[in-house]
Structure formats: structure tokens, C-alpha cells
Design an enzyme around this catalytic site. Structure first.
Site, short mmCIF file in Angstrom:
data_model
loop_
_atom_site.label_atom_id
_atom_site.label_comp_id
_atom_site.label_asym_id
_atom_site.label_seq_id
_atom_site.Cartn_x
_atom_site.Cartn_y
_atom_site.Cartn_z
N HIS A 101 -10.49 -2.46 11.49
CA HIS A 101 -9.40 -3.30 10.99
C HIS A 101 -9.16 -4.43 12.00
O HIS A 101 -8.17 -4.42 12.74
CB HIS A 101 -8.14 -2.43 10.82
CG HIS A 101 -7.03 -3.07 10.06
ND1 HIS A 101 -5.72 -2.64 10.16
CD2 HIS A 101 -7.00 -4.09 9.17
CE1 HIS A 101 -4.95 -3.37 9.37
NE2 HIS A 101 -5.70 -4.26 8.77
N CYS A 113 0.81 -7.40 11.74
CA CYS A 113 1.10 -7.53 13.17
C CYS A 113 0.35 -8.69 13.81
O CYS A 113 0.18 -8.71 15.04
CB CYS A 113 0.80 -6.22 13.90
SG CYS A 113 1.99 -4.93 13.48
N ARG A 156 2.33 -12.16 -0.54
CA ARG A 156 1.02 -12.54 0.04
C ARG A 156 0.41 -13.73 -0.66
O ARG A 156 0.79 -14.08 -1.78
CB ARG A 156 0.06 -11.35 -0.06
CG ARG A 156 0.56 -10.14 0.76
CD ARG A 156 -0.51 -9.42 1.45
NE ARG A 156 0.03 -8.46 2.39
CZ ARG A 156 -0.53 -8.18 3.57
NH1 ARG A 156 -1.64 -8.79 3.95
NH2 ARG A 156 0.02 -7.30 4.38
N SER A 164 -1.29 -3.47 10.28
CA SER A 164 -0.93 -4.33 9.16
C SER A 164 0.33 -5.14 9.48
O SER A 164 1.31 -4.60 10.00
CB SER A 164 -0.69 -3.47 7.92
OG SER A 164 -1.86 -2.73 7.64
N TYR A 214 -1.66 -3.60 -6.64
CA TYR A 214 -1.47 -4.23 -5.34
C TYR A 214 -2.77 -4.29 -4.52
O TYR A 214 -3.51 -3.30 -4.45
CB TYR A 214 -0.39 -3.48 -4.53
CG TYR A 214 -0.31 -4.04 -3.13
CD1 TYR A 214 0.26 -5.30 -2.90
CD2 TYR A 214 -0.88 -3.36 -2.06
CE1 TYR A 214 0.27 -5.83 -1.63
CE2 TYR A 214 -0.87 -3.90 -0.78
CZ TYR A 214 -0.30 -5.14 -0.57
OH TYR A 214 -0.30 -5.70 0.69
N LYS A 237 -9.82 -2.53 1.62
CA LYS A 237 -9.55 -1.38 2.49
C LYS A 237 -10.32 -0.14 2.03
O LYS A 237 -10.81 0.64 2.86
CB LYS A 237 -8.04 -1.10 2.54
CG LYS A 237 -7.23 -2.25 3.15
CD LYS A 237 -7.69 -2.54 4.54
CE LYS A 237 -7.21 -3.81 5.20
NZ LYS A 237 -5.82 -4.15 5.26
N ARG A 256 0.84 -1.19 0.00
CA ARG A 256 0.00 0.00 0.00
C ARG A 256 0.88 1.25 0.00
O ARG A 256 1.97 1.26 0.57
CB ARG A 256 -0.93 0.03 1.22
CG ARG A 256 -2.15 -0.87 1.08
CD ARG A 256 -3.06 -0.75 2.29
NE ARG A 256 -2.40 -1.20 3.49
CZ ARG A 256 -1.85 -0.41 4.40
NH1 ARG A 256 -1.91 0.91 4.27
NH2 ARG A 256 -1.23 -0.91 5.45
N ASP A 294 -9.26 -9.79 8.97
CA ASP A 294 -8.76 -8.45 8.65
C ASP A 294 -9.76 -7.32 8.91
O ASP A 294 -9.35 -6.24 9.30
CB ASP A 294 -8.33 -8.41 7.17
CG ASP A 294 -7.40 -7.25 6.84
OD1 ASP A 294 -6.46 -7.01 7.62
OD2 ASP A 294 -7.63 -6.58 5.82
#
Ligand code: GTP
Ligand code: SPV
Ligand code: MN
Length: 584
Positions: free
Chosen positions: A226, A250, A364, A248, A197, A206, A69, A275
Site C-alpha cells: 500500500h 494519511c 473522492r 488510508s 464503493y 485493493k 470500505r 496508492d
């Protein structure tokens, strides 16, 4: 193609502007997905992995400048600048539209324009919301089929309801100078160009489910967060649902599908989401959560049979990998997976450690949630699941203890608002620097943080059975930078403490910053955590916390008069308690 006139008109207008060669309306069928994959294999957008061991699985290598991002290119374009808040970059809607119209003009020449109707949330849930993404990327169209309820049923719901979020996306020329992600929350629209992406391009995620949805949620009285959502079944068969916000990269995906340690026979973990959570106040005064997504777009590095066996198992088939490394025999590989040496790095070069990690640190996987062994039927429930506890977590090498309990909702909102965490590879920029990330929403809140914290306080006031609020930190380190806490499955030991606190079955040690576990209440049976490490993990150093609260005070003041007074007062109470403790 549709009975919704507004949608038909919009597609026609976009086509006139972007000049695609073809238009394809996605129905979400398997045949359509197979055709998208076949096209991408032919064009080289996807590489087929070893079909013997990884059936129907593919590798996508993105442009090397387009791997995460880009927060500096992301804008919230409300009519009034102050409504976007200091937490967002802002452009006036007129300026943003002018800039984007110029970039979109002719952007889809020679390409197919895909019309992607999708539903965020169970298709028959009153809490779910629909959108349509127009994109010229087959990778995005295929990923949206994995990540959302995409296709004909979503289009039917849009035709029934009328309203939908409009997302316009083009790869453009992928040049970072012509890359922007613009949000127009008052128009329920998103425009994104120049990036393929995930968070920049899969607009349901998002852009819609957090930035636009958080703005709508404030107007309508709910929360878009989130957060992962998980169910924990104790040996007595009682089910406890937990929602947890970590920044993000974590640990949300890992916690959502955690496998209980050996000593925890009889405990079961059920995954609802990894998420995003949409949270509503129920008629019963409890907080109810749905996961708007249908798949996982998860961090590959660090995922192994040892850390997250559920993930490794679900990634054995029907998965799209992005920017991972490859073994000689065509299997995906990343740092932490195994001690094999890969043959090719994420850019397709023969692997050479001198070039850095083999897999990109933000590589990812994209996979349907139902492929996860811990996936729960409750994720399909239209009403969602009732939340017992909310957890805020960060990645902090020092200061923040393993776990801390808020004294009440208002104090919990302060804990969330003052979260800080080390930056990760999920966004471009420096990695490992501590920054404030309130509620893990710094990159995702579609309006002014002051209004957002006020909305959190107001939501709490409507809950007669409010969840307990907690803070955790799995990432404390010793002087040699080793993690003090083993993490992953062992985190269940901390979740057990949280559940016992919510049930009122154990006491805690009260401190000015919150309540800590009493010695022995976090079960360490079978664990190699020394007494000294556990002391460090559950200790509050008043002087360090006083400086932290000073920083929190100036951080909150930086958001100006929209910050609720109650939050300042709560912070002052904590500081005062610490001063008393330090002087006594
Ligand atoms: P986003 O998808 O970016 O929102 O990230 P996420 O919060 O879902 O993070 P994820 O679970 O994918 O974890 C990110 C990284 O942290 C991975 O490399 C994990 O292996 C690592 N990680 C997750 N949980 C733990 C933990 O308990 N301890 C330690 N040391 N590392 C962890
Ligand atoms: C994050 O960065 O928090 C993610 C990945 O979950 S993305 O969808 O790209 O935002
Ligand atoms: Mn995320």
C-alpha cells in the site's frame, strides 16, 4: 467473445446464476466510455457538472450507507484458517461460496452484466498481472477504465497468458446486511456484493492488487504494498525514487504529487503512483517498483490550490466525483477547497451546516493519472523504477517524531510492523482512534501477518543494495490540537534529509529507536516552525517509547509462533537500549 475457454465458461456460469438482461464485453474504447456515461446520466446515477468550467465531469451520489470500505464485511477465505491470520476475518471457502452463491442468485435481473478485462501494470510489463471483473455497475465499469488498463489489449494478454484473476461483483440490493467482500487467494478469485464503493467494488484495486497479489507475491518472491511511488530530481539532476506506505487517508496522494516549496527551485517531483506498489528484487540486487494502477481514486476533502495544486489542476476536466458537495452553478465543492458556501451537500440536500460536512469526509475523485502535471513517463516502464528509500508513515498526534531512520533492514521491518495510526473516514467505523496498522497493510494483507513479516525479512536478505527504511509523521499536534509541522509541499524538506542520508553525505543522531536528524539538518529556511516545535518533532522520550515498545511486544506476540524470532529480538534490542538510556 474470447478464445480463452475458461473465461468464456466462467462468464456463461455467472450469467446463468445472476440472470442479467444483457451481457456486454468491454473493449475499453472512448465510444464505450461515452455510452456508459450517457446511460448513467439518463438513469440519474451521474449528474453532469457545469460543462463550461468542468468539461466531461460528473458527480455520483452513492447510497448514504455505502461510502467507505467495510473491513468488518471483508473476508480472506483460505482453506486453512491460520493462513489468513488474526489480521483477517476468515470463512471456509465452502461456507463463503455457499453464502455468496445464494446472494448472487438472480442478483443481476434487469441489469447489464459487464465483462471488464483489465491489466494491473504497464500492458507489456512482465511484472503486470491481468484480471477480469464481472460487474452489474456501469459506474464500476467506467471507473475501471480510468483506474486500470481496461479493455481489448488486456483481453489479448489474458488470451496469450491463460491465467487471470476472477472478480465477481454485483451491487445487489446495497443493504449492509447483504454486503460481503470475499477473497479466495488460492483460487485467484474475488466475490463482492452489496457495495458500489471504490475499495469494495473496483476489484482491480485493493482486492486484486493488494489482497490477492500479496498472497501471490509471497509465493513468487515479491511484495505487493500500500505505497505511493515518486521520483525526486535534485538540482544536480540526480533522480531518486521513493516508495512510501501510509494508511488510508494519511497523505500518499498528496506526497506523490508534491510541489516543492519556493526555496526549493531546481527540485522536481515526478509521480509514478499514489496508492499501490508492486516491488521486485532486480538482478542488480536493487528493489524495483511498478504502479499497477493507471488512475487516482483520491480523497477530496483537504485538497486545495494551497495544499495540492497538481490535484486541483488535474480535476478541472474528465473527472468523476463521488459524494462531494455542489455549488449553485454546478461545480464540485468540499471542505478545505475554498471559503465558498456550497448549495447542496453530498446527499443532494440544500446545504445546512447542522447536517454535518457538505462533502462526505471520504468523498473522492476518480481521474486518469496522465492528467496530473507531475505524472512521469517512467510509470509506463515495463521494468519499473529502482527504489532508494522506503518510508513508513502514520497519523499520530503524539509520540512519533517527524522522521526516524532505521538502523538496517531488519530494524526497518520492525518499524513497519509496529506502525500505528489514527483511523480515518476511508473505512466505516470510529475515526481518530490509534490502531496498529503494520506497513499500512492491516486492511489489505491477504495472508497471516507473521508470514508477511518473515517474507519482508527474506526479501531484504536478497537485496545487495537494499533501500534505506524511514518512518515519518506529518501529523504531530500541540496542546491546542494544531499541527506542529506545516506538511504538504514542505514535506520535501524531510525527503531531502532522507536522500542525503541515503547518499551518506550527512550524519545523524543515533538513539535506541532509530537515527534522528541533527540540529539544523532539516532545512527550515522560510518556514514558520519555532525552535521549540522542531525540538518536539525530533525528540525521543525514553519513558514514552518504553511503554510503546511494551505495546509493540504484546502486539507481535498476539500473532503467535509465525512471527519471526528475529523481529522479537530486534524489538528486545530497542527496549533494552531505551531502558539503559532511561536509567543512565
Ligand atoms: P488513500 O487514498 O485513502 O489511500 O489515502 P492517501 O494516503 O492517498 O491520503 P491523501 O493524500 O488523500 O490525504 C488524506 C488527507 O490528509 C487529505 O485530507 C489531505 O489533505 C491530508 N494530508 C495529506 N498530507 C498532509 C500533510 O502533510 N499534512 C496534513 N496536516 N494533512 C495532510
Ligand atoms: C484506501 O482506503 O486506502 C483507498 C481508497 O485508497 S479504496 O480504494 O476505497 O480502498
Ligand atoms: Mn489506499
Amino acid at each position: 467473445m474470447t478464445s480463452n475457454q475458461a473465461l468464456a465458461d466462467w462468464v456463461r456460469e455467472v450469467a446463468a446464476l445472476t440472470q442479467p438482461e444483457k451481457i456486454h464485453w468491454c473493449d475499453g474504447s472512448q465510444a464505450e466510455y461515452d455510452a456508459l456515461i450517457a446511460d448513467m446520466l439518463q438513469s440519474g446515477t451521474l449528474i453532469e457538472l457545469d460543462p463550461e468550467t468542468r468539461p466531461r465531469s460528473y458527480l455520483h451520489r452513492s447510497d448514504p450507507s455505502d461510502v467507505a470500505r467495510t473491513e468488518h464485511l471483508t473476508f480472506v477465505c483460505t482453506p486453512e484458517r491460520d493462513d489468513a491470520g488474526p489480521n483477517n476475518q476468515w470463512l471456509s471457502p465452502a461456507d463463503a461460496h455457499a453464502r455468496m452463491d445464494a446472494l448472487f442468485a438472480g442478483a443481476m435481473r434487469g441489469r447489464t452484466l459487464y465483462v471488464v478485462p483489465y491489466c494491473m501494470g504497464p500492458i507489456d510489463s512482465p511484472l503486470a498481472r491481468c484480471g477480469v471483473e464481472i460487474t452489474d455497475s456501469p459506474y464500476v465499469a467506467a471507473s475501471m477504465r480510468i483506474m486500470t488498463r481496461m479493455g481489448a489489449p488486456a483481453l489479448r494478454r489474458i488470451e496469450r497468458e491463460g491465467s487471470f484473476v476472477r472478480g465477481l461483483h454485483s451491487l445487489g440490493d446495497l443493504h449492509p446486511e447483504r454486503r460481503f467482500i470475499m477473497h479466495f487467494p488460492h483460487e485467484l478469485s474475488i466475490q463482492s456484493i452489496g457495495s458500489g464503493y471504490g475499495g469494495n467494488a473496483l476489484l482491480g484495486k485493493k482486492c486484486h492488487a493488494l489482497r490477492i497479489a500479496s498472497y501471490q507475491a509471497r509465493q513468487e518472491g515479491w511484495l505487493a504494498e500500500h505505497m505511493l511511488i515518486m521520483g525526486i530530481e535534485d538540482p544536480q539532476g540526480r533522480l531518486h525514487y521513493i516508495a512510501a506506505a501510509f494508511p488510508s487517508a494519511c497523505g500518499k496522494t498528496n506526497m506523490a504529487m508534491l510541489i516543492p516549496p519556493q526555496e526549493y527551485q531546481g527540485w522536481k517531483v515526478k509521480t509514478i503512483g499514489d496508492d499501490i506498489a508492486w516491488l521486485h528484487v532486480g538482478e542488480d540486487g536493487r528493489l524495483w517498483a511498478i504502479n499497477p494502477e493507471a488512475g487516482f481514486f483520491g480523497v477530496a476533502p483537504g485538497t486545495s490550490r494551497h495544499t495540492n495544486a497538481n490535484a486541483v489542476d488535474m480535476l478541472q476536466h474528465d473527472t468523476i466525483f463521488t459524494n462531494v458537495a455542489l455549488t449553485e452553478d454546478g461545480r464540485p465543492w468540499w471542505e478545505g477547497l475554498s471559503d465558498e458556501t456550497p448549495a447542496y451537500d453530498w446527499q443532494g440536500r440544500p446545504y445546512d451546516p447542522a447536517n454535518g460536512p457538505a462533502a462526505h469526509p471520504n468523498s473522492r475523485f476518480t481521474v486518469a493519472a496522465r492528467q496530473c502535471a507531475s505524472w512521469s513517463d517512467a510509470a509506463e516502464r515495463p521494468s519499473g523504477v529502482p527504489i532508494t528509500a522506503i518510508i513508513f508513515g502514520g497519523r499520530r498526534a503524539s509520540l512519533a517524531p517527524l522522521v526516524l531512520e532505521a538502523k538496517n533492514w531488519q530494524h526497518g521491518v520492525l518499524l513497519g510492523a509496529s506502525m500505528a495510526s489514527e483511523t480515518t473516514a476511508a473505512a466505516t467505523g470510529q475515526v481518530g482512534v490509534v490502531r496498529r496498522d503494520p506497513m499500512a497493510m492491516q486492511p489489505f494483507c491477504g495472508y497471516h501477518f507473521g508470514d508477511y513479516w518473515a517474507h519482508w525479512l527474506a526479501t531484504g536478505a536478497r537485496l545487495s543494495q537494499a533501500p534505506g527504511i524511514y518512518q515519518v509523521n506529518w501529523f504531530r499536534r500541540d496542546a491546542e490540537r494544531r499541527f506542529l509541522w506545516p506538511g504538504y509541499g514542505e514535506n520535501l524538506r524531510v525527503l531531502k534529509w532522507i536522500i542525503e542520508r541515503c547518499q551518506g553525505s550527512i550524519d545523524a543522531q543515533e538513539t535506541p529507536v532509530g537515527n534522528l536528524p541533527l540540529h539544523g539538518d532539516i532545512d527550515l529556511t522560510g518556514l514558520d516552525v519555532s525552535h521549540e516545535h522542531m525540538r518536539q518533532l525530533t525528540h525521543i522520550e525514553p519513558q514514552d517509547w518504553l511503554s510503546e515498545m511494551d505495546e509493540v511486544a504484546s502486539f507481535l506476540h498476539g500473532y503467535g509462533p509465525r512471527v519471526p524470532q528475529a523481529l522479537h529480538e530486534e524489538r528486545e534490542r530497542v527496549s533494552q537500549g531505551l531502558r539503559q538510556q532511561a536509567s543512565g
